[in-house]
Design an enzyme around this catalytic site. Sequence first.
Site, PDB file in Angstrom:
ATOM      1  N   MET A  29      32.477  41.707  46.286  1.00 39.62           N
ATOM      2  CA  MET A  29      32.142  41.054  47.552  1.00 39.62           C
ATOM      3  C   MET A  29      31.765  42.123  48.585  1.00 39.62           C
ATOM      4  SD  MET A  29      34.449  37.672  47.821  1.00 39.62           S
ATOM      5  CE  MET A  29      35.926  38.415  48.406  1.00 39.62           C
ATOM      6  N   GLY A  30      31.403  43.307  48.103  1.00 35.30           N
ATOM      7  CA  GLY A  30      30.969  44.370  49.013  1.00 35.30           C
ATOM      8  C   GLY A  30      32.142  45.042  49.706  1.00 35.30           C
ATOM      9  N   ALA A  31      31.833  45.715  50.837  1.00 34.22           N
ATOM     10  CA  ALA A  31      32.834  46.546  51.540  1.00 34.22           C
ATOM     11  C   ALA A  31      33.478  47.477  50.511  1.00 34.22           C
ATOM     12  CB  ALA A  31      33.866  45.693  52.261  1.00 34.22           C
ATOM     13  N   LEU A  32      32.629  48.183  49.808  1.00 37.86           N
ATOM     14  CA  LEU A  32      33.061  48.912  48.610  1.00 37.86           C
ATOM     15  C   LEU A  32      33.899  50.145  48.932  1.00 37.86           C
ATOM     16  CD1 LEU A  32      29.785  48.714  46.500  1.00 37.86           C
ATOM     17  CD2 LEU A  32      31.664  47.088  46.641  1.00 37.86           C
ATOM     18  N   GLY A  35      37.886  52.141  44.565  1.00 37.62           N
ATOM     19  CA  GLY A  35      38.314  51.258  43.486  1.00 37.62           C
ATOM     20  C   GLY A  35      37.093  50.621  42.817  1.00 37.62           C
ATOM     21  N   HIS A  36      36.161  50.130  43.637  1.00 39.38           N
ATOM     22  CA  HIS A  36      34.929  49.550  43.088  1.00 39.38           C
ATOM     23  C   HIS A  36      34.116  50.611  42.345  1.00 39.38           C
ATOM     24  CE1 HIS A  36      35.532  46.738  46.634  1.00 39.38           C
ATOM     25  NE2 HIS A  36      35.413  45.884  45.634  1.00 39.38           N
ATOM     26  N   GLY A 146      39.037  44.591  38.346  1.00 39.77           N
ATOM     27  CA  GLY A 146      40.187  45.451  38.660  1.00 39.77           C
ATOM     28  C   GLY A 146      41.518  44.757  38.424  1.00 39.77           C
ATOM     29  N   SER A 185      39.262  46.171  50.162  1.00 45.91           N
ATOM     30  CA  SER A 185      38.290  46.092  51.261  1.00 45.91           C
ATOM     31  C   SER A 185      38.993  45.679  52.551  1.00 45.91           C
ATOM     32  CB  SER A 185      37.217  45.056  50.930  1.00 45.91           C
ATOM     33  OG  SER A 185      36.654  45.367  49.685  1.00 45.91           O
TER      34      SER A 185
HETATM   35  O1  PAF Z   1      37.425  40.358  43.197  1.00 40.43           O
HETATM   36  C1  PAF Z   1      36.454  40.051  43.933  1.00 40.43           C
HETATM   37  O2  PAF Z   1      35.930  40.850  44.697  1.00 40.43           O
HETATM   38  C2  PAF Z   1      35.931  38.628  43.887  1.00 40.43           C
HETATM   39  O3  PAF Z   1      36.951  37.713  43.708  1.00 40.43           O
HETATM   40  C3  PAF Z   1      34.819  38.418  42.839  1.00 40.43           C
HETATM   41  C4  PAF Z   1      35.332  38.617  41.424  1.00 40.43           C
HETATM   42  C5  PAF Z   1      33.679  39.386  43.113  1.00 40.43           C
HETATM   43  C6  PAF Z   1      34.269  36.998  42.939  1.00 40.43           C
HETATM   44  O4  PAF Z   1      33.747  36.744  44.199  1.00 40.43           O
END
Ligand code: PAF
Length: 281
Positions: A29-32, A35-36, A146, A185
């Site tokens: 969902m962005g705001a990386l 961890g991402h 994650g 995030s």
């Molecule tokens: O974990 C997240 O960031 C969200 O729940 C996901 C898996 C991207 C679904 O919107």
Amino acid sequence: MIICSKLADFERAMCQLPKDCEIGFVPTMGALHNGHVSLVKKALKRTKYVIVSIFVNPTQFNNPMDLEKYPRTLEEDCNKLEQAGAYLVFAPGTHEIYPDTHSKQFDLGGLDKYGEGPSRPGHFNGVAQVVTRLFDIVKPTFAVFGQKDFQQLAIIKHLVQSLGYNTQIVTGNTVREKDGLAMSSRNMLLTKEQREAAPLIYKTLRKASAMAAQNLCSPNELCKWVIEQIDSNPLLETEYAQILDGSSLVLATSWQGHKELQLCVAVNAKPVRLIDNIKIK
Ligand code: PAF
């Protein structure tokens, strides 16, 4: 790195990929944060075709204020992903993901009965809606999620199996700040004082894990102790502390009869809500 916001552009870009190549997928969902990035790097070990989606999914927010406040940092996110080596970023608008109705209900196999389920009604159904829609679009060979969202991971594995998706679900370890706070995030929404208080969450989980190993008290007593410890800081308020069976996600009332156990917490540093978990068996 290719960036697409329109479904048609995304589909065109995907047509250019070599036939039969492995497609790795990291939905976000962005705001990386790091961890991402670690999920992207994990995917890159297996294929260079790593697709990252950035979509703040409205259907998984049960609180409109939370949705409105959710951080959106698309430009920075794309820079981080380019540096990490992602192949393509798909950042669609809501109408691309939900062209018509998005009221589909999923059978979550009862995995939402405890933990986040009761606290966030409709949340996991919303996650199921968006993840299945994204899987239908991206058709990934494997997707990386994650471990911080332990329950989400279990629910996605269940959905993939029950709906017959041909996508392997890969787990990425929780990445922590130096002081133990799980990267999220939402951390950027904490005040300085809340940020200083927040490491108490993981510190308590670690102590609880050591206590569980010694069999000194029941699961219920251990959860009460966790709540007392975390709530001893006036800036933190535990919403729940639960020990869940590692596969059925039912509440454990005894140490016996479970192959794996996970201690899960949700803590409010108002208005920010933080979750974390630790394996205790
Ligand atoms: O974990 C997240 O960031 C969200 O729940 C996901 C898996 C991207 C679904 O919107």
